[in-house]
Design a protein around this motif. Structure first.
Motif, PDB file in Angstrom:
ATOM      1  N   SER A 102     -44.292  68.528   7.589  1.00 44.04           N
ATOM      2  CA  SER A 102     -43.025  69.129   8.000  1.00 44.04           C
ATOM      3  C   SER A 102     -42.565  68.647   9.373  1.00 44.04           C
ATOM      4  O   SER A 102     -41.482  69.010   9.816  1.00 44.04           O
ATOM      5  CB  SER A 102     -43.134  70.653   7.987  1.00 44.04           C
ATOM      6  N   ARG A 103     -43.372  67.820  10.028  1.00 42.77           N
ATOM      7  CA  ARG A 103     -42.938  67.286  11.320  1.00 42.77           C
ATOM      8  C   ARG A 103     -41.673  66.457  11.141  1.00 42.77           C
ATOM      9  O   ARG A 103     -41.503  65.763  10.144  1.00 42.77           O
ATOM     10  CB  ARG A 103     -44.044  66.420  11.935  1.00 42.77           C
ATOM     11  N   ASP A 104     -40.794  66.523  12.108  1.00 42.11           N
ATOM     12  CA  ASP A 104     -39.521  65.816  12.055  1.00 42.11           C
ATOM     13  C   ASP A 104     -39.754  64.302  12.062  1.00 42.11           C
ATOM     14  O   ASP A 104     -40.472  63.780  12.913  1.00 42.11           O
ATOM     15  CB  ASP A 104     -38.660  66.235  13.248  1.00 42.11           C
ATOM     16  N   ALA A 105     -39.151  63.600  11.133  1.00 41.39           N
ATOM     17  CA  ALA A 105     -39.311  62.153  11.008  1.00 41.39           C
ATOM     18  C   ALA A 105     -38.391  61.372  11.936  1.00 41.39           C
ATOM     19  O   ALA A 105     -38.604  60.181  12.156  1.00 41.39           O
ATOM     20  CB  ALA A 105     -39.052  61.731   9.566  1.00 41.39           C
ATOM     21  N   GLU A 106     -37.384  62.031  12.487  1.00 38.63           N
ATOM     22  CA  GLU A 106     -36.396  61.291  13.273  1.00 38.63           C
ATOM     23  C   GLU A 106     -37.001  60.526  14.451  1.00 38.63           C
ATOM     24  O   GLU A 106     -36.649  59.357  14.661  1.00 38.63           O
ATOM     25  CB  GLU A 106     -35.272  62.220  13.746  1.00 38.63           C
ATOM     26  N   LEU A 113     -36.648  51.746  14.806  1.00 41.53           N
ATOM     27  CA  LEU A 113     -35.349  51.081  14.951  1.00 41.53           C
ATOM     28  C   LEU A 113     -34.930  50.926  16.415  1.00 41.53           C
ATOM     29  O   LEU A 113     -33.743  50.834  16.714  1.00 41.53           O
ATOM     30  CB  LEU A 113     -34.292  51.886  14.183  1.00 41.53           C
ATOM     31  N   HIS A 114     -35.916  50.882  17.294  1.00 43.44           N
ATOM     32  CA  HIS A 114     -35.643  50.917  18.745  1.00 43.44           C
ATOM     33  C   HIS A 114     -34.715  49.820  19.237  1.00 43.44           C
ATOM     34  O   HIS A 114     -34.055  49.984  20.254  1.00 43.44           O
ATOM     35  CB  HIS A 114     -36.953  50.888  19.541  1.00 43.44           C
ATOM     36  N   GLY A 115     -34.586  48.722  18.524  1.00 42.31           N
ATOM     37  CA  GLY A 115     -33.729  47.627  18.979  1.00 42.31           C
ATOM     38  C   GLY A 115     -32.270  47.785  18.614  1.00 42.31           C
ATOM     39  O   GLY A 115     -31.421  47.028  19.093  1.00 42.31           O
ATOM     40  N   LEU A 116     -31.964  48.767  17.798  1.00 37.37           N
ATOM     41  CA  LEU A 116     -30.575  48.969  17.367  1.00 37.37           C
ATOM     42  C   LEU A 116     -29.857  49.952  18.284  1.00 37.37           C
ATOM     43  O   LEU A 116     -30.481  50.843  18.866  1.00 37.37           O
ATOM     44  CB  LEU A 116     -30.543  49.530  15.941  1.00 37.37           C
ATOM     45  N   PRO A 117     -28.525  49.826  18.384  1.00 41.62           N
ATOM     46  CA  PRO A 117     -27.758  50.821  19.135  1.00 41.62           C
ATOM     47  C   PRO A 117     -27.908  52.206  18.490  1.00 41.62           C
ATOM     48  O   PRO A 117     -28.083  52.324  17.272  1.00 41.62           O
ATOM     49  CB  PRO A 117     -26.317  50.327  19.024  1.00 41.62           C
ATOM     50  N   ASP A 118     -27.819  53.252  19.312  1.00 37.48           N
ATOM     51  CA  ASP A 118     -27.990  54.621  18.818  1.00 37.48           C
ATOM     52  C   ASP A 118     -27.069  54.951  17.650  1.00 37.48           C
ATOM     53  O   ASP A 118     -27.480  55.634  16.700  1.00 37.48           O
ATOM     54  CB  ASP A 118     -27.764  55.636  19.950  1.00 37.48           C
ATOM     55  N   ALA A 119     -25.835  54.469  17.692  1.00 35.49           N
ATOM     56  CA  ALA A 119     -24.881  54.765  16.614  1.00 35.49           C
ATOM     57  C   ALA A 119     -25.372  54.182  15.289  1.00 35.49           C
ATOM     58  O   ALA A 119     -25.250  54.821  14.235  1.00 35.49           O
ATOM     59  CB  ALA A 119     -23.500  54.223  16.964  1.00 35.49           C
ATOM     60  N   GLU A 120     -25.946  52.979  15.318  1.00 39.82           N
ATOM     61  CA  GLU A 120     -26.467  52.375  14.088  1.00 39.82           C
ATOM     62  C   GLU A 120     -27.701  53.116  13.598  1.00 39.82           C
ATOM     63  O   GLU A 120     -27.880  53.303  12.387  1.00 39.82           O
ATOM     64  CB  GLU A 120     -26.790  50.897  14.308  1.00 39.82           C
TER      65      GLU A 120
END
Length: 155
Positions: A102-106, A113-120
């Motif tokens: 149940s831990r949050d996967a986000e 995905l650390h190399g992508l912009p936050d919006a993507e």
């Protein structure tokens, strides 16, 4: 994306989720996935666990024995075929598995995905949530005929 890419993506997501769950547990990845299988599908013969997890039956058998020795799995006889042993997650392990799953996967996805912009990243996470909740997903194989209430435990 071809099917090989989709398969590889599934493996990467599984590895990331397993690693994140391991952070909250002293269990190895194979142990976690076997417990996850027992948590989500209920009591299963070793062969069914191997089929669902993709691990060799000999590996699953060893993991189930280790989980039983640690008190995390219970073993019983399959009522449909008394020659087969069925594994069931122990009640206290069910609680631990529930907490781990149940831990949050986000945060894990954001790290992947650390190399992508936050919006993507937000778009990818939203798409994964949609995919996860989409109707029409394959139902789990229940061909083992094993029922939680019908396991008899060896003396």
């Amino acid at each position: 994306m071809n099917l090989a890419d989709l398969h590889q993506l599934g493996r990467r997501l599984t590895a990331a989720a397993t690693s994140a769950m391991k952070d909250a547990s002293d269990l190895g990845p194979t142990e976690l996935l076997v417990l996850e299988c027992l948590y989500t599908t209920g009591p299963q013969p070793v062969g069914a666990i191997a089929q669902r997890t993709g691990f060799a039956q000999s590996r699953v058998s060893a993991v189930v024995a280790a989980l039983h020795k640690r008190g995390l799995a219970e073993l019983g006889t399959d009522p449909a075929d008394r020659r087969r042993t069925v594994a069931k997650i122990a009640d206290h392990a069910r609680t631990r598995a529930g907490e781990a799953r149940s831990r949050d996967a986000e945060p894990t996805l954001r790290q992947m995905l650390h190399g992508l912009p936050d919006a993507e990243v937000d778009v990818v996470i939203a798409a994964l949530k949609t995919l996860n909740s989409a109707p029409g997903e394959a139902s789990p194989d229940t061909s083992s005929g094993t029922d939680l209430r019908s396991i008899s435990h060896p003396e």
